[in-house]
Scaffold this motif. Structure first.
Motif, PDB file in Angstrom:
ATOM      1  N   ASP A 192       0.835  -1.199   0.000  1.00 36.50           N
ATOM      2  CA  ASP A 192       0.000   0.000   0.000  1.00 36.50           C
ATOM      3  C   ASP A 192       0.867   1.246   0.000  1.00 36.50           C
ATOM      4  OD1 ASP A 192      -1.726   2.222   1.224  1.00 36.50           O
ATOM      5  OD2 ASP A 192      -3.187   0.608   0.952  1.00 36.50           O
ATOM      6  N   ILE A 193       0.496   2.240  -0.800  1.00 35.83           N
ATOM      7  CA  ILE A 193       1.319   3.444  -0.898  1.00 35.83           C
ATOM      8  C   ILE A 193       1.378   4.210   0.424  1.00 35.83           C
ATOM      9  CG2 ILE A 193       0.983   3.709  -3.382  1.00 35.83           C
ATOM     10  CD1 ILE A 193      -1.008   5.951  -2.774  1.00 35.83           C
ATOM     11  N   SER A 194       0.476   3.904   1.353  1.00 33.68           N
ATOM     12  CA  SER A 194       0.554   4.535   2.673  1.00 33.68           C
ATOM     13  C   SER A 194       1.814   4.101   3.413  1.00 33.68           C
ATOM     14  CB  SER A 194      -0.684   4.198   3.505  1.00 33.68           C
ATOM     15  OG  SER A 194      -0.774   2.805   3.748  1.00 33.68           O
ATOM     16  N   ASN A 195       2.426   2.996   2.976  1.00 32.09           N
ATOM     17  CA  ASN A 195       3.665   2.507   3.586  1.00 32.09           C
ATOM     18  C   ASN A 195       4.902   2.877   2.764  1.00 32.09           C
ATOM     19  OD1 ASN A 195       2.317   1.262   5.734  1.00 32.09           O
ATOM     20  ND2 ASN A 195       1.985  -0.606   4.566  1.00 32.09           N
ATOM     21  N   TRP A 196       4.727   3.710   1.745  1.00 30.96           N
ATOM     22  CA  TRP A 196       5.850   4.097   0.886  1.00 30.96           C
ATOM     23  C   TRP A 196       6.621   5.290   1.452  1.00 30.96           C
ATOM     24  CZ3 TRP A 196       4.798   4.208  -5.092  1.00 30.96           C
ATOM     25  CH2 TRP A 196       4.415   2.933  -5.532  1.00 30.96           C
ATOM     26  N   GLN A 197       7.914   5.280   1.182  1.00 29.56           N
ATOM     27  CA  GLN A 197       8.765   6.456   1.323  1.00 29.56           C
ATOM     28  C   GLN A 197       9.349   6.720  -0.068  1.00 29.56           C
ATOM     29  OE1 GLN A 197       9.482   8.341   4.068  1.00 29.56           O
ATOM     30  NE2 GLN A 197       8.102   7.153   5.363  1.00 29.56           N
ATOM     31  N   ILE A 198       8.944   7.799  -0.708  1.00 31.96           N
ATOM     32  CA  ILE A 198       9.418   8.113  -2.051  1.00 31.96           C
ATOM     33  C   ILE A 198      10.574   9.101  -1.928  1.00 31.96           C
ATOM     34  CG2 ILE A 198       8.791   8.967  -4.338  1.00 31.96           C
ATOM     35  CD1 ILE A 198       5.844   8.417  -3.542  1.00 31.96           C
ATOM     36  N   LEU A 199      11.771   8.662  -2.282  1.00 32.12           N
ATOM     37  CA  LEU A 199      12.944   9.508  -2.128  1.00 32.12           C
ATOM     38  C   LEU A 199      13.130  10.427  -3.333  1.00 32.12           C
ATOM     39  CD1 LEU A 199      15.639   7.125  -0.590  1.00 32.12           C
ATOM     40  CD2 LEU A 199      13.852   8.453   0.550  1.00 32.12           C
ATOM     41  N   ARG A 200      13.536  11.640  -3.060  1.00 28.34           N
ATOM     42  CA  ARG A 200      13.879  12.612  -4.095  1.00 28.34           C
ATOM     43  C   ARG A 200      15.201  13.247  -3.701  1.00 28.34           C
ATOM     44  NH1 ARG A 200       9.480  14.235  -7.302  1.00 28.34           N
ATOM     45  NH2 ARG A 200      10.286  16.350  -7.563  1.00 28.34           N
ATOM     46  N   ARG A 201      16.086  13.395  -4.680  1.00 28.12           N
ATOM     47  CA  ARG A 201      17.420  13.943  -4.389  1.00 28.12           C
ATOM     48  C   ARG A 201      17.675  15.195  -5.214  1.00 28.12           C
ATOM     49  NH1 ARG A 201      22.708  13.362  -6.420  1.00 28.12           N
ATOM     50  NH2 ARG A 201      22.067  11.772  -7.945  1.00 28.12           N
ATOM     51  N   ILE A 202      18.138  16.242  -4.528  1.00 26.46           N
ATOM     52  CA  ILE A 202      18.624  17.457  -5.178  1.00 26.46           C
ATOM     53  C   ILE A 202      20.053  17.661  -4.714  1.00 26.46           C
ATOM     54  CG2 ILE A 202      18.344  19.945  -5.458  1.00 26.46           C
ATOM     55  CD1 ILE A 202      15.376  19.599  -4.904  1.00 26.46           C
ATOM     56  N   GLY A 203      20.997  17.464  -5.615  1.00 25.01           N
ATOM     57  CA  GLY A 203      22.399  17.521  -5.233  1.00 25.01           C
ATOM     58  C   GLY A 203      22.729  16.409  -4.263  1.00 25.01           C
ATOM     59  N   SER A 204      23.228  16.755  -3.093  1.00 23.97           N
ATOM     60  CA  SER A 204      23.601  15.756  -2.096  1.00 23.97           C
ATOM     61  C   SER A 204      22.542  15.581  -1.018  1.00 23.97           C
ATOM     62  CB  SER A 204      24.929  16.146  -1.434  1.00 23.97           C
ATOM     63  OG  SER A 204      24.805  17.392  -0.763  1.00 23.97           O
ATOM     64  N   LYS A 205      21.398  16.278  -1.153  1.00 23.62           N
ATOM     65  CA  LYS A 205      20.369  16.229  -0.131  1.00 23.62           C
ATOM     66  C   LYS A 205      19.196  15.369  -0.588  1.00 23.62           C
ATOM     67  CE  LYS A 205      17.719  19.148   3.036  1.00 23.62           C
ATOM     68  NZ  LYS A 205      17.452  20.541   3.468  1.00 23.62           N
ATOM     69  N   VAL A 206      18.834  14.389   0.240  1.00 24.62           N
ATOM     70  CA  VAL A 206      17.741  13.478  -0.067  1.00 24.62           C
ATOM     71  C   VAL A 206      16.589  13.740   0.897  1.00 24.62           C
ATOM     72  CG1 VAL A 206      17.018  11.063  -0.204  1.00 24.62           C
ATOM     73  CG2 VAL A 206      19.323  11.722  -0.914  1.00 24.62           C
ATOM     74  N   THR A 207      15.400  13.903   0.342  1.00 27.35           N
ATOM     75  CA  THR A 207      14.205  14.089   1.162  1.00 27.35           C
ATOM     76  C   THR A 207      13.210  12.983   0.839  1.00 27.35           C
ATOM     77  OG1 THR A 207      13.258  15.581  -0.494  1.00 27.35           O
ATOM     78  CG2 THR A 207      14.475  16.587   1.322  1.00 27.35           C
TER      79      THR A 207
END
Length: 353
Positions: free
Chosen positions: A300-315
């Motif tokens: 279920d997408i409620s259990n997802w962590q979708i990572l996004r990276r800008i340069g060296s910082k990941v959110t």
């Protein structure tokens, strides 16, 4: 005790506020966004807490972990520390708003007491006493119960060199550690995945190498681990690994990198459900990373962590940081994988909603 938030920073890489609000979490993201590195970062922190070797030579970093309790909704533990070239620069432990540890590079306190810990040791490492410091003991028992396996690294001799840090047991070591009942459960679960295996054992090839010997139904000759397909090998390793860690009363968290790597749709989805369900039934938190479309569609997408990276910082994007985004996608009726692969997220974020 469940890990509910994790942040980590090195000189050239940073992971900000990975929010883990449930006992099951799937980390997803495009290539090179930091899925594997996030798993490694958490394992590096735990390894340092356990006074083991640094992973990949990283000995300067900071980390913050927040813990919750599955039963006591009022419980909250916040633990953070920073290390510079192997020396403790700061350390903090706060439980239910009470500051228990407050440490800088110059001073250290436990509650109101001034203490003098070794400069290269955490206070939680040197103040282990379940009666005098029960909160520290609770934290350290959690750390001792963290287990990690990298599916892409699994091979017949898993693992050589630095990879042993991630998957610490050879296949033969795992098989030898299981009793007959535990092996029976491995075979039963393998059968559910359409691997018709009737026995699994080890065979000493020479003084330093043991092979895993697999007997398949309707196949006259036994098969050694080096002859197995990569998918079958990884599946059997994971099933044995699950049986092994369930032996420990301390098991707290299972980290799985590249889950379902190399499996077809049917086996990927069934193995994913099997592992997640097994962890849930045994009170074991699981954090897995994967880009497998098959697996994404059953978690279920409620259990997802979708990572996004800008340069060296990941959110991380999740239903707690962006609840409206997740709510709107669920209304589209599209598959889970579409959430990841389409431009839905980019369009939403670009509108600043």
């Amino acid at each position: 005790m469940l890990l509910s938030s994790f942040s980590y920073k090195e000189s050239k890489w940073e992971l900000t506020n990975l929010t883990l609000a449930s006992s099951s979490c799937l980390i997803v993201g495009r290539n090179s966004t930091g899925k594997t590195r996030s798993i490694h970062a958490l394992q590096n922190v735990v390894s340092f807490m356990q006074m083991k070797q640094f992973f990949l030579g990283v000995n300067s970093f900071s980390a913050e972990m927040v813990f919750a309790d599955a039963v006591d909704s009022h419980f909250k533990m916040n633990y953070s520390f920073a290390v510079k070239d192997g020396i403790i620069d700061k350390e903090s432990l706060i439980v239910n708003d009470e500051v228990l540890i407050k440490r800088t590079s110059k001073t250290a306190r436990y509650k109101s007491d001034v203490i003098n810990p070794p400069t290269d040791k955490l206070i939680v490492q040197v103040r282990r006493d379940k009666n005098a410091y029960p909160e520290i003991e609770q934290l350290m028992i959690w750390a001792e119960g963290v287990n990690c396996v990298s599916c892409s690294d699994i091979n017949p001799y898993t693992i050589i060199g630095s990879s042993r840090f991630i998957s610490p047991f050879s296949f033969s070591e795992l098989v030898d550690a299981l009793d007959n009942d535990e092996k029976g459960r491995v075979l039963k679960n393998a059968s559910k995945l359409d691997y018709n295996i009737i026995s699994i054992s080890t065979l000493k090839a020479n003084e330093s190498v043991k092979l895993v010997n697999v007997k398949e139904k309707l196949v006259s000759e036994n098969i050694f681990d080096m002859q197995l397909s990569s998918g079958m090998l990884r599946t059997l390793y994971l099933l044995c690994y699950m049986e092994y860690i369930k032996k420990s009363s301390k098991a707290s968290l299972l980290l799985i990198d590249d889950m379902s790597e190399g499996l077809d749709y049917s086996r990927s989805t069934r193995l994913g459900r099997m592992i997640f369900d097994d962890c849930s039934q045994n009170g074991l938190q699981v954090i897995a990373s994967s880009n497998d479309a098959f697996l994404m569609d059953v978690v279920d997408i409620s259990n997802w962590q979708i990572l996004r990276r800008i340069g060296s910082k990941v959110t991380s994007i999740n239903q707690y940081t962006n609840p409206d985004l997740f709510r709107k996608f669920k209304m589209t009726g599209l598959s889970n994988f579409d959430f990841f692969s389409s431009d839905f997220i980019d369009k939403y974020l670009s509108k600043g909603e």
